[in-house]
Design an enzyme around this catalytic site. Structure first.
Site, short mmCIF file in Angstrom:
data_model
loop_
_atom_site.label_atom_id
_atom_site.label_comp_id
_atom_site.label_asym_id
_atom_site.label_seq_id
_atom_site.Cartn_x
_atom_site.Cartn_y
_atom_site.Cartn_z
CE LYS A 176 -13.19 -4.59 -20.15
NZ LYS A 176 -11.77 -4.94 -20.21
CD GLU A 251 -10.07 -0.34 -3.21
OE1 GLU A 251 -9.23 0.58 -3.21
OE2 GLU A 251 -10.56 -0.81 -2.17
CB CYS A 286 -3.34 2.19 -7.24
SG CYS A 286 -3.36 0.75 -6.16
CD GLU A 387 -2.90 6.93 -10.87
OE1 GLU A 387 -3.95 7.03 -11.53
OE2 GLU A 387 -2.69 6.00 -10.07
P1 NAP Z 1 -8.91 2.01 -16.56
O1 NAP Z 1 -8.57 2.60 -17.88
O2 NAP Z 1 -9.84 2.73 -15.69
O3 NAP Z 1 -9.46 0.53 -16.89
C1 NAP Z 1 -9.77 -0.39 -15.87
C2 NAP Z 1 -10.75 -1.42 -16.40
O4 NAP Z 1 -11.98 -0.76 -16.71
C3 NAP Z 1 -10.30 -2.07 -17.70
O5 NAP Z 1 -10.68 -3.42 -17.69
C4 NAP Z 1 -11.07 -1.27 -18.74
O6 NAP Z 1 -11.24 -1.98 -19.93
C5 NAP Z 1 -12.39 -1.07 -18.03
N1 NAP Z 1 -13.20 0.03 -18.54
C6 NAP Z 1 -12.80 1.10 -19.28
N2 NAP Z 1 -13.85 1.91 -19.53
C7 NAP Z 1 -14.93 1.35 -18.95
C8 NAP Z 1 -16.31 1.72 -18.84
N3 NAP Z 1 -16.78 2.84 -19.37
N4 NAP Z 1 -17.15 0.90 -18.16
C9 NAP Z 1 -16.69 -0.22 -17.58
N5 NAP Z 1 -15.39 -0.63 -17.65
C10 NAP Z 1 -14.52 0.16 -18.32
O7 NAP Z 1 -7.60 1.75 -15.71
P2 NAP Z 1 -6.23 1.12 -16.19
O8 NAP Z 1 -5.55 2.09 -17.08
O9 NAP Z 1 -6.45 -0.27 -16.67
O10 NAP Z 1 -5.45 0.99 -14.79
C11 NAP Z 1 -4.74 2.04 -14.22
C12 NAP Z 1 -5.55 2.75 -13.15
O11 NAP Z 1 -6.02 1.81 -12.18
C13 NAP Z 1 -4.70 3.75 -12.39
O12 NAP Z 1 -5.43 4.93 -12.20
C14 NAP Z 1 -4.45 3.06 -11.06
O13 NAP Z 1 -4.16 3.91 -9.99
C15 NAP Z 1 -5.72 2.30 -10.87
N6 NAP Z 1 -5.57 1.18 -9.92
C16 NAP Z 1 -6.15 1.27 -8.69
C17 NAP Z 1 -5.97 0.26 -7.76
C18 NAP Z 1 -6.56 0.33 -6.36
O14 NAP Z 1 -6.63 -0.70 -5.70
N7 NAP Z 1 -6.96 1.50 -5.88
C19 NAP Z 1 -5.21 -0.87 -8.11
C20 NAP Z 1 -4.65 -0.92 -9.38
C21 NAP Z 1 -4.83 0.11 -10.29
P3 NAP Z 1 -10.14 -1.85 -21.09
O15 NAP Z 1 -8.89 -2.38 -20.54
O16 NAP Z 1 -10.71 -2.70 -22.13
O17 NAP Z 1 -10.06 -0.40 -21.42
#
Ligand code: NAP
Length: 483
Positions: A176, A251, A286, A387
């Site tokens: 996705k 992650e 992250c 964060e």
């Molecule tokens: P997010 O809001 O959690 O979204 C991540 C993905 O999950 C998106 O594709 C989102 O779709 C989808 N999603 C949202 N709600 C969902 C649900 N209920 N069920 C399944 N999928 C769902 O994160 P983000 O704002 O895109 O990214 C920022 C975050 O990612 C930060 O907290 C960052 O630290 C973390 N991150 C972690 C790592 C690591 O390796 N640890 C690496 C990069 C980023 P939509 O986009 O359509 O909402």
């Protein structure tokens, strides 16, 4: 409506396709706030279509040798590098990450694929001397269909890097794309189309609560790999638990400490603190070391150097190779970052630089935030705890090592951390006590392939970027040959 990047379809069963709903979602250029492309608004039935295509394709893919799968994955890496000139400008426009930094995303995506391509032969079982008369051994097999869900900050890199491990293990994948920067997913689909049998990789766009949730809940997806925020990770665990027993890797986010000891060189600390913030991605990483903990003896010296460096960062068009920082990724994210800046001001943190939208006509639209540093941050402030995932560095002061470790560990996340000192004993003692999945000693930022990347506490579950990741896309079976 015609847009710069046009309508970019999903990829299901080897075909480029619209959503069953016929609806489309806008993708917005964060530098201007204008719509510059569209992707299909995927539905539950699109997800079902993708998963059925994946399940059908997996039967053949999973029966191929590890050498053959590895060879296809190496070919994907080669094609990713060849398509760099198409990917980089599109990704810069869609994410706001600077064009100068994005070559690295291509190198990493291809590098990770090449790394896992060679690991197929390590998918081994064990021979166990459980009895003297019989033969007992284990073998590892793929799950079948794997769901991978990726965040907005490096969509092409994550799509590429996160395909390799499940594929080499013999799974088919439904990926996705993130709705805030979804456009480069089509380029990944084109690469997969040229290299892999139809259905082995499927890419679905659409809202997380619809498409992401449908992947998680689908009965034919026993294994999910998720990269994103802590709240979404928790929601995924809840959804999965409502429908079955699923194997999930998470992650997640970080609020990562950087502890500088009194003997550290102030110039080296300032340089590392600024580079560890990843301002070239507007801090949207992250692993960014966003809580800088300076010993009181070097605090003022380091802070003055950081102020000089951060205030000199050239904010500008992400497509200009001289820009040091672009906008943050979306309006929603801009509001989140500005909200935390407002709370820091309100709670008494001292604004050293930034904290507002840059001045100038070119910044009047879009989602721009000046690179920001707050000093006098304490761990009872929201800016010390939460964060930001944006261009905001919090600086804290400490007196004793115990106090520094307590400050580092007092939050519920533990992704990365950095320790700066020339005393190996102090460094190792601190590294042992710190609660994070990765520790840099006299370093920041860089990932070292093969060594693993994972969060402690709420920052994650499971380990990636190493053999353990490949093995985690297999399940073990015990076989007993009764003689
Ligand atoms: P997010 O809001 O959690 O979204 C991540 C993905 O999950 C998106 O594709 C989102 O779709 C989808 N999603 C949202 N709600 C969902 C649900 N209920 N069920 C399944 N999928 C769902 O994160 P983000 O704002 O895109 O990214 C920022 C975050 O990612 C930060 O907290 C960052 O630290 C973390 N991150 C972690 C790592 C690591 O390796 N640890 C690496 C990069 C980023 P939509 O986009 O359509 O909402």
């Amino acid at each position: 409506m015609s847009t710069q990047f046009g309508d970019r379809p999903m990829y299901i069963g080897g075909e480029f396709t619209e959503s069953d709903s016929g609806k489309w979602m806008d993708s917005v250029n964060p530098a201007t706030g204008e719509v510059h492309g569209r992707v299909p608004a995927g539905t539950v039935s699109d997800v079902d279509r993708a998963i059925k295509a994946a399940a059908a394709a997996q039967l053949d893919w999973g029966s191929r040798s590890v050498w053959e799968r590895g060879e296809r994955i190496r070919k994907l890496a080669e094609e990713i590098k060849k398509r760099a000139a198409d990917v980089v400008p599109l990704e810069a426009a869609d994410t706001g990450n600077t064009i100068a930094s994005l070559g690295n995303d291509i190198t990493l995506a291809a590098g990770y694929m090449n790394f896992v391509a060679g690991l197929g032969i390590e998918i081994k079982g064990e021979s166990v001397p459980a009895t003297t008369e019989n033969i007992h051994f284990t073998m590892r097999q793929p799950y079948g269909v794997v769901g991978r869900i990726v965040p907005f900050n490096h969509p092409f890199l994550f799509a590429g890097a996160h395909l390799g491990a499940p594929l080499v293990a013999g799974n088919a994948v439904v990926l996705k794309s993130p709705d805030q920067s979804p456009l480069s997913a089509t380029l990944m689909a084109e690469i997969c189309h040229d290299v892999l049998p139809p259905g082995v990789v499927n890419i679905v766009s659409g809202e997380g609560l619809v498409v992401g949730d449908a992947i998680v809940r689908h009965p034919r997806v026993p294994r999910i790999g998720f990269t994103g925020s802590v709240p979404t990770g928790m929601a995924i665990q809840r959804s999965a638990a409502e429908v079955g027993i699923k194997h999930i890797t998470l992650e997640l986010g970080g609020k990562n400490p950087f502890i500088a000891f009194p003997d550290a060189d102030p110039e080296a600390v300032a340089n590392a603190a600024v580079s560890g913030m990843n301002f070239n991605w507007s801090g949207q990483s992250c692993g960014s070391t966003s809580r800088l903990m300076l010993h009181e003896s070097i605090h003022d010296d380091v802070l003055a150097r950081i102020e000089a460096q951060v205030s000199a960062i050239k904010v500008g068009d992400p497509l200009d190779k001289h820009s040091g920082m672009g906008p943050v990724n979306s309006e929603k994210h801009y509001k989140h970052v500005m909200g935390l800046i407002a709370s820091a001001n309100k709670e008494g943190a001292r604004l050293v630089t930034g904290g507002s939208r840059p001045e100038g006509k070119e910044f009047s639209r879009g989602y721009w935030v000046r690179p920001t540093v707050f000093a006098d941050v304490t761990m009872d402030m929201k800016i010390g705890q939460e964060e930001v995932f944006g261009p905001v560095l919090s600086v804290l002061k400490w007196k004793t090592t115990e106090q520094a470790i307590e400050m580092a560990n007092c939050i519920d996340m533990g992704l990365t951390s950095a320790i700066w000192t020339n005393d190996i004993k102090v460094a190792m003692d601190t590294a042992r006590k710190i609660e994070s999945g990765l520790v840099w000693i006299n370093g920041t930022g860089r990932h070292y392939m093969g060594t693993g990347f994972s969060g402690w506490k709420n920052s994650g579950l499971g380990r990636e970027e190493c053999l353990e990741e490949v093995l985690s896309y297999t399940r073990s079976k015990s076989i007993h040959i009764i003689m």
